[in-house]
Design an enzyme around this catalytic site. Structure first.
Site, PDB file in Angstrom:
ATOM      1  CB  ALA A 171      17.722 -18.381  18.758  1.00 40.03           C
ATOM      2  CB  CYS A 187      21.667 -18.481  29.167  1.00 45.04           C
ATOM      3  SG  CYS A 187      21.491 -19.142  27.257  1.00 45.04           S
TER       4      CYS A 187
END
EC number: 2.3.1.181
Length: 232
Positions: A171, A187
């Protein structure tokens, strides 16, 4: 609206064995994940062709297999458990997602090489818009420098492989609401910020991004081929 991209009309020499699809509007994340699961199984059973799908989602947080609930700071949007690697990620309007469902048994059966090829595909496409981006070995994703000069994340990568058929993908932040990333530790990396092309002063539409990505697709696919194999 979903467009099955015509190789001739778009001017790209894209393999006919792969379905190149782009969707306008917003596709619910759960619906896209269900379609990926089904298509992954069909590809593995040789009942369907491979797929590269470009789209956007309504705001959603997704949890990878290494997600730590402590990093879900403010679950203001739907939270979806996924089978991909990685931790928490945000998807939403203004972020272009590309799902890559390819059969690596037809190419190099090398997951690390596949991830590197994805990284290089994104990095090369960003360079076409004047953005210097890079991968860092101990940090997941695609990185650049924000307007202050600090390192910031501009793209996320998360993949899953089942029977050597890939799922999920990457993305890239074109123009999302960056405050939406504040609901998670993206993340699992708390020490760096998140940026976008818009935040860097570069206006890129979804259509412009898709076309630029497709122009680099042949290089991406070439990086996946078995050494010494001749492609047609």
């Amino acid at each position: 609206m979903t467009d099955m991209i015509s190789r001739a009309s778009k001017g790209h020499d894209l393999p006919a064995s792969i379905e190149w699809r782009r969707s306008d509007g917003q596709i619910l994340y759960r619906a896209a994940m269900e379609e990926q699961e089904s298509r992954n199984a069909a590809i593995a059973a040789e009942e369907a062709g491979e797929l590269v799908w470009m789209l956007e989602h309504p705001p959603v947080y997704t949890a990878g297999t290494s997600a730590d609930v402590a990093e879900l700071v403010d679950p203001r949007f739907d939270v979806v458990q996924t089978g991909r690697g990685g931790r928490y990620t945000y998807h939403g309007p203004g972020q272009r997602v590309t799902y890559v469902l390819l059969d690596l048994s037809r190419r190099q059966k090398d997951l690390r090489n596949f991830v590197h090829a994805l990284e290089n595909w994104v990095i090369a496409t960003l360079a076409d818009f004047g953005v210097t981006a890079f991968a860092i070995s101990d940090r997941i994703g695609i990185w650049t420098h924000d307007v202050t000069g600090a390192e910031a994340k501009i793209g996320a990568i998360g993949v899953r492989v089942r029977r050597w058929v890939t799922m999920h993908g990457f993305a890239v932040n074109l123009s999302p609401d960056l405050s939406h990333f504040g609901g998670i530790v993206p993340c699992g990396i708390a020490d760096y910020g998140v940026t976008s092309l818009e935040a860097l002063g570069i206006a890129v539409s979804a259509d412009e991004w898709d076309r630029a990505l497709l122009a680099r697709a042949e290089q991406f696919l070439a990086a996946l081929e078995r050494p010494g194999r001749t492609t047609i």
